[in-house]
Motif scaffolding. Structure first.
Motif, PDB file in Angstrom:
ATOM      1  N   ARG A   1      -7.486  15.122  20.122  1.00 60.07           N
ATOM      2  CA  ARG A   1      -7.195  16.328  20.907  1.00 60.07           C
ATOM      3  C   ARG A   1      -6.515  17.320  19.987  1.00 60.07           C
ATOM      4  N   TRP A   2      -7.217  18.379  19.643  1.00 61.30           N
ATOM      5  CA  TRP A   2      -6.679  19.347  18.686  1.00 61.30           C
ATOM      6  C   TRP A   2      -6.740  20.766  19.231  1.00 61.30           C
ATOM      7  N   TYR A   3      -5.780  21.578  18.828  1.00 61.72           N
ATOM      8  CA  TYR A   3      -5.874  23.012  19.113  1.00 61.72           C
ATOM      9  C   TYR A   3      -5.466  23.812  17.887  1.00 61.72           C
TER      10      TYR A   3
ATOM     11  N   GLN B   1      -2.735  18.653  19.748  1.00 58.67           N
ATOM     12  CA  GLN B   1      -1.907  18.842  18.562  1.00 58.67           C
ATOM     13  C   GLN B   1      -2.518  19.930  17.690  1.00 58.67           C
ATOM     14  N   GLU B   2      -1.645  20.724  17.082  1.00 61.16           N
ATOM     15  CA  GLU B   2      -2.113  21.915  16.360  1.00 61.16           C
ATOM     16  C   GLU B   2      -2.627  21.576  14.963  1.00 61.16           C
ATOM     17  N   TYR B   3      -3.727  22.233  14.575  1.00 59.37           N
ATOM     18  CA  TYR B   3      -4.274  22.110  13.222  1.00 59.37           C
ATOM     19  C   TYR B   3      -4.561  23.522  12.740  1.00 59.37           C
TER      20      TYR B   3
ATOM     21  N   ARG C   1       0.554  27.482  23.381  1.00 64.67           N
ATOM     22  CA  ARG C   1       1.013  26.211  22.788  1.00 64.67           C
ATOM     23  C   ARG C   1       1.632  25.306  23.839  1.00 64.67           C
TER      24      ARG C   1
ATOM     25  N   GLU D   1      -0.083  21.723  24.827  1.00 63.31           N
ATOM     26  CA  GLU D   1       0.643  20.538  24.362  1.00 63.31           C
ATOM     27  C   GLU D   1       0.965  19.611  25.533  1.00 63.31           C
ATOM     28  N   ARG D   2       1.099  20.149  26.729  1.00 64.11           N
ATOM     29  CA  ARG D   2       1.333  19.299  27.902  1.00 64.11           C
ATOM     30  C   ARG D   2       0.162  18.373  28.175  1.00 64.11           C
ATOM     31  N   PHE D   3      -1.003  18.692  27.616  1.00 62.66           N
ATOM     32  CA  PHE D   3      -2.175  17.821  27.782  1.00 62.66           C
ATOM     33  C   PHE D   3      -2.417  16.969  26.531  1.00 62.66           C
ATOM     34  N   GLY D   4      -1.434  16.939  25.628  1.00 58.54           N
ATOM     35  CA  GLY D   4      -1.536  16.051  24.479  1.00 58.54           C
ATOM     36  C   GLY D   4      -2.306  16.615  23.297  1.00 58.54           C
TER      37      GLY D   4
END
Lengths: 438, 438
Positions: free
Chosen positions: B102-104, B39-41, B30, B34-37
């Motif tokens: 941008r999603w993770y 956002q979690e889904y 995480r 997150e340092r690369f922008g």
């Protein structure tokens, strides 16, 4: 034909804004229960069907589980609850563990049921269990934990009550006081569990129908209705009040009150659906009568670990679901405003993406969360995207800025612009982040 | 008969010490992304079977999924991968979203396969995807993210390589350079994907067998083997080197090098199993040849979102599994020592549990994570439990201590004892916690 974009029926997609809310709930749970010394565990999503046949309520296994046969011929279930699993795990290391074992988990659980407010087919549930404490200190702790969770979310004690009863007390009432046999006890227990979901007249008729003529002649129905009307332990007949179970419940309520939990309520109609409870049971209820779903529930279940062929262990636990809790927080206006996980949106001007890499690496190594717009769009379109993303800061990076070592940082919450060095960009944004956390 | 205590075959129970390691991995992921922008889904565990029939590799759907029919007659799958799901979610809001998206996500995934090192039936996988960037800036960012993740875990660039290839390049080689038809291209792609899992002679024979006599006469086999022996782009025939795909790959490798990622490798045998890739593909490999499982892999797949009947969107993404990563960290001695989530174990002496409540509440409200031994055991047995739990501090609380307002805090790591006020207990433990985090 195009594929459907819908998620599976009764389950939720979590877009980033939804996921942020869920993370807030899960992390608040973690924070609250870890203060009481609980440690997180987890287990596979699938379990053998056997595990649930043993001790869950019948309705859950036969009608509400996701059950199937795997490619190896095993009958498996997507876990509908965590209690059988945690009991299995404790049993597997019964001799090695240090007691009391204090564990929590936040699994996703599946039940095949009609989707409605507060009920979905997939939900996340906090599970908190303590193993190895025989006395009511365990129940007392669980009530404190439950209360601490609600307080951590910002709820005041006027917004919820902790409703408490005892399966042992109910057994005493049904067996010793009313003289029912074990089949009658089981039927009546299930009936009381459904009491609030049916018309009172129907309940009275169903209850009356399960008594024998001689029990009826002895006034069983009238006695039962009087008992079920009790608002506090002292409303119960003296014989019941002096039972061990009633005494224990009375001590528990006194201890909770002494610890400042002023919103516990004796509620003789609380039974909890699962068959495995053996002692005190409790639920957290919204004081707003419009919301009839409990936000948490649990109790003592001393028998489950022993089903795995090891020495039984005293257990008290509870669960709390994310859906009912989110509904509660929403209706009491307790949901916080949550921000994206990104601090700053970098807008390269012209063809500066490659040259901006060193700056990006510096900002990231200092802890900033930086998205960069590497599309070929014009700066105005990139700024629009920053705003739509809800990111607070935009940073403009062109060749002249790179040459000078100073960059325009725009605060999109108030349109303020500053020309800053990379060091000042970092300190400005980190300061703002720290303030937002306080 | 007693129930089995074993978890479902090929899946793991996470006892607290196992869960701590998993939390470390998930939270490090995480932090890095997150340092690369990003956002979690998240999304439901179950998806319709249709979703996977469309574009995953055949083997996965037909042999490796957990597929069943639900009580409503729907054919459903426990998700074996996240890419179809995230494509579905983007498609559902194709018009509303701000690009680049941008999603993770870190879902648990299920595949029915033979359990072996690095492969389990249930694993957790980081999924990182960027939608809406047409140029190789997207691939470049993904390589930086992949590298940043490995570095965040403490890996040096000598421990891993990022192996890169391009499906477009391979298509150019097979169609334009070797003159194969689309059926041959598909067969040869699958064969190259399995190349490292078979004997070289077997590969040569299978490759030769798929050419037509005239292709064979034109030297297709020899050409193919020469190409597959290339260690860098400059080893390829000039015609291939001047293709658009090779030029793009060359730029990408240069950009990565410029950003300090010195351990990228052109690897012409990287194909990635899934059918949906359309451009650059890459994998992260251990430099230790004993470990042949990649720690991450992904690439460009521009076609998936369009399958849902909306305008397609350029996409690059990758996944990284917790099992292969944990194996890598273990074999390179990169696993940190992780401590229990509990700071102090309170040992009531005699009958002081009730009286200790105020002290417990104070310590907790100051942020300490406090377990209390509320069993009826002797203090020595309670102390033994504290040690077995691995908790650093024990705090003794008896009636005289409560009267005096000072308590004995024992540091179990070095046996030091101090008599402290509640304020000093809090500051001592919080200071130690802060130091441990630095």
């Amino acid at each position: 034909m195009a594929l459907s974009t819908k998620p599976y029926k009764g389950a939720r997609d979590f877009y980033p804004e939804d996921k942020r809310l869920q993370k807030y709930i899960l992390n608040t749970w973690r924070k609250a229960v870890e203060r009481f010394g609980y440690q997180e565990y987890d287990a596979p999503l699938l379990e053998s069907l056997e595990l649930y046949k043993a001790k869950s309520g019948e309705e859950i296994v036969s009608e509400q589980t996701y059950t199937f046969t795997d490619r190896g011929g095993r009958e498996v279930v997507i876990r509908p609850e965590m209690t059988p699993t945690v009991s299995r795990m404790v049993a597997a290391k019964r001799q090695e563990l240090a007691y009391p074992v204090r564990w929590y988990s936040i699994p996703n659980l599946w039940r095949y049921e009609r989707a409605q407010r507060g009920r979905l087919r997939e939900h996340w549930q906090l599970n908190v269990d303590v193993f190895g404490i025989d006395g009511i200190e365990a129940e007392h702790e669980m009530i404190l934990v439950t209360d601490a969770i609600m307080r951590e979310f910002g709820a005041t004690r006027g917004m919820y009550t902790i409703n408490i009863n005892s399966r042992q007390l109910m057994d005493y009432i049904m067996k010793d006081y009313l003289g029912l046999d074990s089949v009658q006890v089981h039927t009546l227990s299930k009936l009381i569990d459904r009491m609030h979901k049916m018309a009172h007249a129907e309940f009275v008729a169903d209850a009356d129908a399960l008594f024998t003529p001689s029990q009826r002649d002895a006034g069983a129905s009238e006695k039962l209705l009087t008992i079920l009307g009790a608002k506090q332990l002292s409303d119960l007949p003296d014989q019941i009040q002096s039972s061990e179970a009633a005494q224990e419940l009375s001590s528990l309520l006194t201890m909770a009150e002494a610890a400042g939990v002023t919103n516990t309520v004796f509620d003789i109609t609380i039974m909890r659906g699962f068959d495995y409870y053996t002692g005190v049971v409790f639920e957290v209820a919204d004081t707003d009568p419009e919301n009839n779903r409990s936000m948490a529930g649990g109790g003592r279940y001393n028998g489950l670990v022993g089903l795995f062929g090891v020495e039984p262990v005293s257990t008290v636990g509870f669960g709390s679901g994310d859906v009912t809790l989110a509904n509660f927080l929403e209706s009491h206006d307790l949901l916080p405003k949550l921000k994206p996980e990104t601090d700053v949106y970098v807008i390269p001007i012209g063809d500066s993406y490659g040259q901006a890499q060193k700056l990006l690496a510096t900002l990231r190594s200092e802890g900033l969360r930086v998205a960069v717009d590497s599309t070929g769009r014009k700066p105005a379109a990139k700024l629009k995207a920053a705003i739509k993303h809800g990111i607070r800061y935009a940073l403009f990076v062109g060749e002249s800025e790179l040459a000078e070592g100073r960059f325009t940082l725009k605060d999109l919450s108030n349109e303020n612009e500053q020309s800053l060095s990379p060091e000042r960009i970092v300190s400005t944004i980190l300061d703002e982040r720290r303030q937002a956390q306080d």
